[in-house]
Design an enzyme around this catalytic site. Structure first.
Site, mmCIF file in Angstrom:
data_model
loop_
_atom_site.group_PDB
_atom_site.id
_atom_site.type_symbol
_atom_site.label_atom_id
_atom_site.label_comp_id
_atom_site.label_asym_id
_atom_site.label_seq_id
_atom_site.Cartn_x
_atom_site.Cartn_y
_atom_site.Cartn_z
ATOM 1 N N TYR A 84 39.776 -10.298 68.586
ATOM 2 C CA TYR A 84 39.687 -9.491 67.347
ATOM 3 C C TYR A 84 38.331 -9.729 66.699
ATOM 4 O O TYR A 84 38.206 -10.044 65.526
ATOM 5 C CB TYR A 84 40.831 -9.908 66.403
ATOM 6 C CG TYR A 84 41.235 -8.849 65.400
ATOM 7 C CD1 TYR A 84 40.929 -8.982 64.045
ATOM 8 C CD2 TYR A 84 41.923 -7.705 65.796
ATOM 9 C CE1 TYR A 84 41.296 -8.015 63.125
ATOM 10 C CE2 TYR A 84 42.304 -6.726 64.880
ATOM 11 C CZ TYR A 84 41.990 -6.894 63.533
ATOM 12 O OH TYR A 84 42.356 -5.924 62.628
ATOM 13 N N SER A 109 33.961 -8.424 67.252
ATOM 14 C CA SER A 109 33.126 -7.236 67.031
ATOM 15 C C SER A 109 33.797 -5.977 67.577
ATOM 16 O O SER A 109 33.999 -4.997 66.871
ATOM 17 C CB SER A 109 31.758 -7.447 67.692
ATOM 18 O OG SER A 109 30.956 -6.312 67.547
ATOM 19 N N SER A 127 40.276 -15.504 63.703
ATOM 20 C CA SER A 127 40.584 -14.061 63.586
ATOM 21 C C SER A 127 42.070 -13.783 63.427
ATOM 22 O O SER A 127 42.449 -12.664 63.103
ATOM 23 C CB SER A 127 40.014 -13.272 64.753
ATOM 24 O OG SER A 127 39.901 -13.990 65.908
ATOM 25 N N HIS A 140 32.839 -4.257 79.021
ATOM 26 C CA HIS A 140 31.585 -4.556 79.716
ATOM 27 C C HIS A 140 31.969 -5.038 81.117
ATOM 28 O O HIS A 140 32.961 -5.741 81.291
ATOM 29 C CB HIS A 140 30.816 -5.633 78.955
ATOM 30 C CG HIS A 140 29.510 -6.041 79.590
ATOM 31 N ND1 HIS A 140 28.643 -5.160 80.179
ATOM 32 C CD2 HIS A 140 28.947 -7.275 79.738
ATOM 33 C CE1 HIS A 140 27.596 -5.811 80.644
ATOM 34 N NE2 HIS A 140 27.749 -7.110 80.391
HETATM 35 N N1 LIG Z 1 29.645 -6.959 70.496
HETATM 36 C C1 LIG Z 1 29.461 -5.697 70.838
HETATM 37 O O1 LIG Z 1 29.070 -4.859 70.043
HETATM 38 C C2 LIG Z 1 29.772 -5.230 72.232
HETATM 39 C C3 LIG Z 1 30.559 -6.010 73.067
HETATM 40 N N2 LIG Z 1 30.947 -5.501 74.269
HETATM 41 C C4 LIG Z 1 31.848 -6.271 75.120
HETATM 42 O O2 LIG Z 1 33.104 -6.422 74.440
HETATM 43 C C5 LIG Z 1 33.721 -7.647 74.844
HETATM 44 C C6 LIG Z 1 34.020 -8.457 73.596
HETATM 45 O O3 LIG Z 1 32.794 -8.784 73.006
HETATM 46 P P1 LIG Z 1 32.666 -9.056 71.431
HETATM 47 O O4 LIG Z 1 33.562 -8.122 70.695
HETATM 48 O O5 LIG Z 1 31.221 -9.095 71.111
HETATM 49 O O6 LIG Z 1 33.283 -10.515 71.357
HETATM 50 P P2 LIG Z 1 33.333 -11.471 70.085
HETATM 51 O O7 LIG Z 1 32.435 -12.647 70.297
HETATM 52 O O8 LIG Z 1 33.156 -10.679 68.824
HETATM 53 O O9 LIG Z 1 34.867 -11.957 70.240
HETATM 54 C C7 LIG Z 1 35.424 -12.727 69.239
HETATM 55 C C8 LIG Z 1 36.933 -12.752 69.477
HETATM 56 O O10 LIG Z 1 37.189 -13.446 70.682
HETATM 57 C C9 LIG Z 1 38.020 -14.571 70.399
HETATM 58 N N3 LIG Z 1 37.630 -15.697 71.259
HETATM 59 C C10 LIG Z 1 36.390 -16.233 71.358
HETATM 60 N N4 LIG Z 1 36.404 -17.222 72.272
HETATM 61 C C11 LIG Z 1 37.695 -17.320 72.719
HETATM 62 C C12 LIG Z 1 38.348 -18.170 73.653
HETATM 63 N N5 LIG Z 1 37.673 -19.095 74.329
HETATM 64 N N6 LIG Z 1 39.677 -17.996 73.857
HETATM 65 C C13 LIG Z 1 40.355 -17.033 73.189
HETATM 66 N N7 LIG Z 1 39.803 -16.198 72.281
HETATM 67 C C14 LIG Z 1 38.475 -16.346 72.068
HETATM 68 C C15 LIG Z 1 37.791 -14.873 68.936
HETATM 69 O O11 LIG Z 1 38.928 -15.507 68.449
HETATM 70 P P3 LIG Z 1 38.818 -16.771 67.431
HETATM 71 O O12 LIG Z 1 38.964 -16.219 66.091
HETATM 72 O O13 LIG Z 1 39.972 -17.608 67.856
HETATM 73 O O14 LIG Z 1 37.488 -17.439 67.656
HETATM 74 C C16 LIG Z 1 37.649 -13.467 68.362
HETATM 75 O O15 LIG Z 1 38.898 -12.889 68.155
HETATM 76 C C17 LIG Z 1 32.725 -8.322 75.778
HETATM 77 O O16 LIG Z 1 33.048 -8.008 77.104
HETATM 78 C C18 LIG Z 1 31.393 -7.679 75.384
HETATM 79 O O17 LIG Z 1 30.437 -7.716 76.435
HETATM 80 C C19 LIG Z 1 30.596 -4.241 74.693
HETATM 81 C C20 LIG Z 1 29.805 -3.454 73.892
HETATM 82 C C21 LIG Z 1 29.269 -3.936 72.664
#
Ligand SMILES: NC(=O)C1=CN([C@@H]2O[C@H](COP(=O)(O)OP(=O)(O)OC[C@H]3O[C@@H](n4cnc5c(N)ncnc54)[C@H](OP(=O)(O)O)[C@@H]3O)[C@@H](O)[C@H]2O)C=CC1
Ligand SMILES: CC(=O)[C@](C)(O)C(=O)O
Length: 329
Positions: free
Chosen positions: A25, A27, A53, A108
């Protein structure tokens, strides 16, 4: 010519009656979960209970579940946690809960393309890759618009993977802008090359060096910030809306002449050569190997570089100026 789908060519029908688990949950995750819910899709958010999150998802009206539970009850599982975190979470909590006919969805292609996640043959493996940061995916949807995306099918176990991936793209609003057919290979390589040499790496370096140059010449940091950084967004907005020629038609003749004659001497052929070298490291897997090793070491280099940006003089003056302009901090 690329194969492009627009909103009126795509149906949400393939998602009707299916339960979608948005894993993560952040970006993208928050934007996808909210947009899909607003599109009438049955969404459950899968998170680690101890994370930050969980509360945000609750505040948004979701009842988050631990990742394995969310994966177990869903038949469309969307991987929206950081790329480097995906392989371990997939192996521990997602794969054991995959059933015949389920769909595994990515934003991605990194982990599939580099073979870090190898799904079983009996599930669909698809991707909707928004060409936009997550918060803008949500903002555009709320404004009745969408951001463009790439769509791909890596594995079509059900024979209906393309209908499903297009329905997902529609549910998050991307078909409103348009979605282009691609492959996991093309999306991964172009996204890595683009974010390194242009969008994040190239652009940030150009703007920060432009700011540093003006400050080193003795000008006020506030003036340097407004000139080299703040106005860059406004110029990009014109390019986004009207193209390069349209932007030029909207800046002064002095800026047109200076920009068109001096620009190519600043961003000269060396830049293209350097882009090619960076691209080669993506294509031959060197970057992916380096990034996986960096993650396994706890990301020391990334953390150090993030600190360097955080402490850059442009950040200090920028924070004050953004506050003055009433921009959210
Ligand atoms: N950012 C972007 O704009 C873009 C991203 N993407 C792709 O989207 C996908 C997600 O990226 P993005 O949204 O940036 O990710 P984020 O870094 O924003 O993800 C954060 C989320 O992931 C959870 N999280 C982080 N680490 C873990 C873990 N080890 N185990 C379980 N939950 C975890 C966090 O939960 P908690 O609160 O528990 O930390 C939070 O809910 C990727 O494949 C990325 O390449 C594609 C296009 C653009
Ligand atoms: C926003 C986007 O698509 C990026 C920069 O490639 C990313 O965040 O992965």
């Amino acid at each position: 010519m690329a194969q492009i789908w627009k909103d009126d060519e795509v149906s949400l029908e393939p998602l009707k009656g299916r339960k979608v688990a948005v894993i993560g949950y952040g970006s993208q995750g928050r934007a996808w979960a909210l947009n899909m819910r607003d599109s009438g899709i049955d969404v459950v958010v899968g998170l680690r209970p101890e994370g930050k999150s969980w509360k945000l998802a609750e505040q948004d009206g979701f009842k988050p579940k631990p990742i394995p539970e969310a994966a177990k009850e869903a038949d469309v599982i969307i991987m929206l946690i950081p790329d480097m975190a995906q392989p371990e979470i997939y192996e521990k909590y997602i794969e054991p809960n995959l059933k015949e006919g389920d769909a595994l969805v990515f934003a991605h292609g990194f982990n599939i393309h580099f073979g870090l996640i190898k799904p079983p043959k009996y599930v669909d493996v698809v991707m909707v890759a928004p060409k936009s940061p997550g918060p803008k995916v949500r903002e555009a949807y709320e404004q009745g618009r969408g951001v463009p995306a790439l769509v791909a099918v890596h594995q079509d176990a059900t024979g209906k993977a393309w209908d499903l991936v297009l329905a997902i793209a529609k549910a998050i609003g991307c078909t409103r802008a348009g979605v282009i057919k691609t492959t996991f290979k093309e999306e991964t390589e172009t996204d890595l090359i683009g974010e390194q040499t242009v969008l994040v790496g190239g652009l940030m370096e150009l703007l920060l060096k432009g700011f540093e140059n003006l400050v080193e010449l003795g000008y006020q940091p506030e003036v340097a910030y407004f000139e080299a950084i703040n106005e860059a967004k406004l110029i990009m907005d014109l390019i986004w809306q009207y193209g390069f020629y349209g932007m030029l038609k909207r800046v002064s003749d002095t800026a047109k002449y200076g920009g068109l004659t001096v620009g190519p001497k600043v961003i000269d052929e060396h830049v293209k050569e350097n882009m090619k070298k960076a691209s080669e490291r993506v294509l031959n897997g060197e970057f992916a190997k380096e990034w996986v090793e960096e993650y396994k070491k706890g990301m020391p280099t990334l953390n150090e570089l993030m600190e360097k940006v955080k402490n850059h003089p442009a950040e200090k003056v920028g924070k004050e100026l953004r506050k003055m302009m009433g921009l959210e901090e």
